[in-house]
Design an enzyme around this catalytic site. Structure first.
Site, mmCIF file in Angstrom:
data_model
loop_
_atom_site.group_PDB
_atom_site.id
_atom_site.type_symbol
_atom_site.label_atom_id
_atom_site.label_comp_id
_atom_site.label_asym_id
_atom_site.label_seq_id
_atom_site.Cartn_x
_atom_site.Cartn_y
_atom_site.Cartn_z
ATOM 1 N N ARG A 54 8.571 5.755 0.369
ATOM 2 C CA ARG A 54 9.147 6.134 1.573
ATOM 3 C C ARG A 54 9.499 7.609 1.413
ATOM 4 O O ARG A 54 9.802 8.001 0.328
ATOM 5 C CB ARG A 54 10.417 5.586 1.890
ATOM 6 N N HIS A 85 0.608 8.047 5.961
ATOM 7 C CA HIS A 85 1.221 6.754 6.088
ATOM 8 C C HIS A 85 0.208 5.435 6.007
ATOM 9 O O HIS A 85 0.111 4.824 7.155
ATOM 10 C CB HIS A 85 2.262 6.638 6.938
HETATM 11 P P1 NAP Z 1 9.739 -5.125 -3.686
HETATM 12 O O1 NAP Z 1 9.089 -6.305 -4.055
HETATM 13 O O2 NAP Z 1 11.149 -5.604 -3.206
HETATM 14 O O3 NAP Z 1 9.947 -4.240 -5.050
HETATM 15 C C1 NAP Z 1 10.866 -3.356 -5.007
HETATM 16 C C2 NAP Z 1 10.958 -2.877 -6.406
HETATM 17 O O4 NAP Z 1 11.647 -1.840 -6.761
HETATM 18 C C3 NAP Z 1 11.557 -3.963 -7.534
HETATM 19 O O5 NAP Z 1 10.750 -3.936 -8.479
HETATM 20 C C4 NAP Z 1 13.052 -3.580 -7.597
HETATM 21 O O6 NAP Z 1 13.487 -4.132 -8.611
HETATM 22 C C5 NAP Z 1 12.877 -2.046 -7.514
HETATM 23 N N1 NAP Z 1 14.117 -1.278 -7.222
HETATM 24 C C6 NAP Z 1 14.546 -1.314 -6.124
HETATM 25 N N2 NAP Z 1 15.786 -0.704 -6.099
HETATM 26 C C7 NAP Z 1 15.877 -0.373 -7.521
HETATM 27 C C8 NAP Z 1 16.724 0.570 -8.272
HETATM 28 N N3 NAP Z 1 17.982 0.892 -7.587
HETATM 29 N N4 NAP Z 1 16.788 0.731 -9.368
HETATM 30 C C9 NAP Z 1 15.562 0.338 -10.109
HETATM 31 N N5 NAP Z 1 14.678 -0.480 -9.371
HETATM 32 C C10 NAP Z 1 14.708 -0.849 -8.309
HETATM 33 O O7 NAP Z 1 9.132 -4.256 -2.727
HETATM 34 P P2 NAP Z 1 7.488 -3.971 -2.560
HETATM 35 O O8 NAP Z 1 6.940 -5.159 -1.528
HETATM 36 O O9 NAP Z 1 6.819 -3.842 -3.562
HETATM 37 O O10 NAP Z 1 7.380 -2.791 -1.444
HETATM 38 C C11 NAP Z 1 7.968 -1.589 -2.285
HETATM 39 C C12 NAP Z 1 7.949 -0.401 -0.928
HETATM 40 O O11 NAP Z 1 6.554 0.119 -0.790
HETATM 41 C C13 NAP Z 1 8.435 -0.970 0.428
HETATM 42 O O12 NAP Z 1 10.049 -1.025 0.285
HETATM 43 C C14 NAP Z 1 8.127 0.171 1.138
HETATM 44 O O13 NAP Z 1 9.002 1.417 1.284
HETATM 45 C C15 NAP Z 1 6.811 0.747 0.735
HETATM 46 N N6 NAP Z 1 5.467 0.452 1.404
HETATM 47 C C16 NAP Z 1 4.726 1.492 1.924
HETATM 48 C C17 NAP Z 1 3.611 1.447 2.392
HETATM 49 C C18 NAP Z 1 2.687 2.448 2.734
HETATM 50 O O14 NAP Z 1 1.663 2.083 3.376
HETATM 51 N N7 NAP Z 1 2.871 3.601 2.153
HETATM 52 C C19 NAP Z 1 3.041 -0.010 2.364
HETATM 53 C C20 NAP Z 1 3.777 -1.021 2.064
HETATM 54 C C21 NAP Z 1 5.146 -0.927 1.387
HETATM 55 P P3 NAP Z 1 14.012 -5.821 -9.198
HETATM 56 O O15 NAP Z 1 12.344 -6.118 -9.227
HETATM 57 O O16 NAP Z 1 14.467 -5.613 -10.541
HETATM 58 O O17 NAP Z 1 14.693 -5.881 -8.147
HETATM 59 C C1 GLV Z 2 4.788 -0.020 5.217
HETATM 60 O O1 GLV Z 2 5.134 1.113 5.142
HETATM 61 C C2 GLV Z 2 5.359 -1.179 4.760
HETATM 62 O O2 GLV Z 2 6.670 -0.920 4.378
HETATM 63 O O3 GLV Z 2 4.994 -2.215 4.845
#
Ligand code: NAP
Ligand code: GLV
Length: 308
Positions: A223, A271
């Site tokens: 983000r 994005h």
């Molecule tokens: P997720 O499964 O919730 O993973 C988030 C990771 O961040 C986890 O490993 C978590 O640690 C870590 N984390 C969160 N807060 C933290 C902190 N304060 N300190 C240290 N580590 C922290 O999320 P995801 O499904 O992988 O998605 C991640 C992000 O990608 C989404 O929230 C979204 O913003 C972004 N995204 C972008 C796109 C795009 O097209 N650009 C598409 C999809 C997603 P723990 O595992 O230890 O809890």
């Molecule tokens: C895209 O940005 C998502 O959060 O899935």
């Protein structure tokens, strides 16, 4: 009982209807905020319009159309019902492709080739076979782990940083504030995949960027709010960072006057790193609804105290 789907990308409603018709033909699905009514018990949404939740008095759960939920938690009228996010939903593969593209772009010096093209300079240089860049993934969660695997399979040394320790084959796991410095010190390409929360907002700032080795690269697919734009520009302009590849921004679409657009060392993508796949998402959403209708708790619930 019915599921209301809302997104600013209204041309996608037909795809959503088709996906649910295939996967959950008995579920009543309506599209568009104007369909809000007392009958709606579930909502699947991307950037919900203001006032949506007030017009849904019988909600049992809110589904984010994406992995991130910041576009929903920022609405102060979000009701106290489970908020459920997408778990991969086809995004892991796309995110891995984006990460590989970024890694190879810098591994093979295509940033320099791109600059040379702008000045019509034919400068054939051979990068040679160099050690692969050390990739550090900030956020080794659902998508971070899939991306890490893909990078490892392509020969990149990968480490990841998260709140809790992880076991991902071939990946060095760092966790917590105490290990962030060591993680950053060995990272040549920092790939940001953290959620946008109170703890992470603005954390990619001068202090963090200075802990990367000189010549490192930032890739942000998480983000825009995580990054301090001015401090990133300073880090690049001072020569500390080599450049950045950015998919997400504080304001989207990225305003035309923003310096990122024309900066020679920044690649901007709109994005598009990973998009929710309709069928995979419809499958998850309908299974979660089945669970809740059977009196079971949903599985991918966001913890309000952590914000993800
Ligand atoms: P997720 O499964 O919730 O993973 C988030 C990771 O961040 C986890 O490993 C978590 O640690 C870590 N984390 C969160 N807060 C933290 C902190 N304060 N300190 C240290 N580590 C922290 O999320 P995801 O499904 O992988 O998605 C991640 C992000 O990608 C989404 O929230 C979204 O913003 C972004 N995204 C972008 C796109 C795009 O097209 N650009 C598409 C999809 C997603 P723990 O595992 O230890 O809890
Ligand atoms: C895209 O940005 C998502 O959060 O899935």
């Amino acid at each position: 009982m019915s599921l209301l789907i809302t997104t600013p990308h209204t041309s996608k409603y037909e795809n959503w209807r088709e996906a649910f018709a295939q996967i959950a033909p008995d579920l009543k699905v309506v599209c568009g905020a104007e369909q809000a009514s007392e009958e709606v018990t579930y909502v699947l949404t991307w950037h919900p319009p203001k006032g949506l939740f007030q017009s849904l008095p019988n909600l049992r759960a809110v589904f984010s159309m994406g992995a991130g939920v910041d576009h929903i938690t920022s609405d102060p009228s979000l009701p106290n019902v489970p908020l459920i996010r997408q778990r991969d939903a086809g995004m892991g593969t796309q995110m891995s492709e984006y990460a590989l593209y970024a890694a190879l772009h810098y591994q093979r010096d295509f940033d320099i080739v791109r600059l040379n093209q702008q000045s019509q300079t034919w400068a054939p240089f051979v990068s040679g076979v160099r050690p692969r860049l050390n990739i550090g993934i900030l956020g080794l969660g659902t998508l971070g782990s899939v991306v890490a695997n893909a990078l490892v399979q392509n020969g990149f040394p990968v480490s990841g940083w998260s709140r809790s320790k992880k076991e991902v084959d071939g990946v060095t796991s760092y966790s917590g504030e105490g290990e962030l410095g060591d993680f950053l010190a060995q990272t040549e390409l920092l790939l940001c995949l953290l959620p946008d929360t109170e703890q992470t907002r603005g954390m990619v700032n001068q202090n963090l960027l200075q802990q990367l080795p000189k010549g490192a690269v930032l890739v942000n697919v998480a983000r825009g709010a995580l990054v301090n734009d001015d401090e990133l520009l300073q880090a690049i302009d001072s020569g500390h960072l080599r450049g950045a590849m950015l998919d997400v921004f504080h304001i989207e679409p990225l305003p035309t006057e923003h310096r990122f657009w024309s900066h020679p060392n920044i690649v901007v993508t709109p994005h598009v790193a990973a998009e929710t796949v309709y069928a995979a998402s419809a499958q998850q959403v309908s299974l979660e609804i089945q669970r809740m209708e059977a009196g079971l708790p949903p599985t991918e619930v966001v913890d309000p105290s952590r914000g993800y």
